[in-house]
Design an enzyme around this catalytic site. Structure first.
Site, PDB file in Angstrom:
ATOM      1  N   CYS A   1       0.825  -1.224   0.000  1.00 51.76           N
ATOM      2  CA  CYS A   1       0.000   0.000   0.000  1.00 51.76           C
ATOM      3  C   CYS A   1       0.852   1.263   0.000  1.00 51.76           C
ATOM      4  O   CYS A   1       0.608   2.192  -0.780  1.00 51.76           O
ATOM      5  CB  CYS A   1      -0.959  -0.016   1.169  1.00 51.76           C
ATOM      6  SG  CYS A   1      -0.165   0.005   2.806  1.00 51.76           S
TER       7      CYS A   1
ATOM      8  N   HIS B   1      -2.585   1.346   6.913  1.00 55.44           N
ATOM      9  CA  HIS B   1      -2.993   1.174   5.517  1.00 55.44           C
ATOM     10  C   HIS B   1      -3.272   2.546   4.908  1.00 55.44           C
ATOM     11  O   HIS B   1      -3.782   3.444   5.589  1.00 55.44           O
ATOM     12  CB  HIS B   1      -4.229   0.284   5.405  1.00 55.44           C
ATOM     13  CG  HIS B   1      -4.592  -0.040   3.988  1.00 55.44           C
ATOM     14  ND1 HIS B   1      -3.783  -0.798   3.166  1.00 55.44           N
ATOM     15  CD2 HIS B   1      -5.679   0.299   3.229  1.00 55.44           C
ATOM     16  CE1 HIS B   1      -4.347  -0.915   1.975  1.00 55.44           C
ATOM     17  NE2 HIS B   1      -5.502  -0.258   1.992  1.00 55.44           N
TER      18      HIS B   1
ATOM     19  N   GLN C   1      -5.997   1.787  -4.174  1.00 57.19           N
ATOM     20  CA  GLN C   1      -5.206   1.168  -3.120  1.00 57.19           C
ATOM     21  C   GLN C   1      -4.619  -0.157  -3.602  1.00 57.19           C
ATOM     22  O   GLN C   1      -5.070  -0.744  -4.580  1.00 57.19           O
ATOM     23  CB  GLN C   1      -6.081   0.903  -1.899  1.00 57.19           C
ATOM     24  CG  GLN C   1      -7.258  -0.030  -2.228  1.00 57.19           C
ATOM     25  CD  GLN C   1      -7.888  -0.668  -1.027  1.00 57.19           C
ATOM     26  OE1 GLN C   1      -7.231  -0.867  -0.019  1.00 57.19           O
ATOM     27  NE2 GLN C   1      -9.169  -1.025  -1.134  1.00 57.19           N
TER      28      GLN C   1
END
Length: 254
Positions: A152, A207, A219
């Protein structure tokens, strides 16, 4: 003998008259001197009289102690009471050394030249194009290259490292704590803003994705998944959302 007595009496009489005549003249001379001194002390000219008065005041004030001088000055200051209908004016005269607290809403927006605006828009478009060009690439833990895949934070690092002049962090936690990235409210999100989540219930962000607009973000989710676009208003992401940061600004672009 009689002649000698008569001459003596005449001499005494003459001396008596001489003394009687000299005493009034001496008195007259003394009075003239006194009047002359008084005239010098009190001149006829009004300006000279004023000067003499000022000298006397200075001499008197010089003899007064400091406390008495302060009291005398305080008495001469006139305090004018406020009139009816006058509005109160707070902080009309700011005291030196006291700084006024600047509210964020008081800060004027940065005025950009046309060339700077074009550079700013080009930087955002470049970052977004790099992100969209990785659609479908596999998630790879620790990856930050199209040849290996991305995790990520690796995806964001790849898209922004050559666009901004600040040193772009590599991990999600460092990106969330980046002091050059301004915190953004969810209602003020723009394309290119970083959106952060707390997935594993730690005290830090773990994240990150990039907001695209219209409630969507791109993402690299997790192992076994590919880079994709997700809905920010999804219940799962809403429950784990913790904030947003803006990295690409007119001040940070190259």
């Amino acid at each position: 003998m009689r002649l000698i007595l008569i001459l003596s009496m005449l001499l005494l009489t003459q001396l008596f008259f001489n003394l009687a005549h000299a005493v009034p003249q001496a008195r007259t001379t003394t009075e003239q001197r006194k009047s002359h001194a008084a005239n010098e002390a009190q001149p006829d000219d009004p300006q000279k009289r004023k000067a003499v008065k000022v000298r006397k005041k200075v001499k008197v004030s010089a003899r007064l102690p400091l406390k008495a001088k302060t009291q005398k000055i305080a008495k001469t200051v006139k305090v004018v009471p406020p009139r009816k209908g006058d509005k109160k004016r707070y902080d009309h005269q700011r005291q030196p050394g006291i700084s006024k607290t600047i509210h964020p809403h008081d800060v004027k927006p940065l005025k950009l030249s046309l060339a700077h605006k074009k550079r700013y828009q080009h930087a955002k478009q470049t970052a977004m194009a790099k992100l969209m060009g990785q659609m479908g690439k596999p998630y790879h833990w620790g990856g930050s290259s199209p040849h290996t895949g991305f995790d990520c934070s690796g995806l964001i690092y790849y898209a922004y490292k050559d666009v901004v002049k600040i040193k772009m962090p590599r991990t999600t936690k460092e990106m969330y704590q980046l002091r050059h990235a301004a915190p953004i409210k969810k209602s003020e999100l723009e394309s290119g803003d970083l959106v952060f989540f707390r997935i594993h219930n730690h005290n830090v962000a773990d994240h990150v994705g990039v907001y695209l607009g219209n409630g969507k973000f791109i993402q690299s989710p997790r192992s076994g998944e590919e880079i994709r676009i997700s809905q920010l208003n999804n219940d799962y992401w809403q429950n784990h959302y913790i904030g947003a940061r803006r990295v690409v600004t007119p001040q940070t672009i190259r």
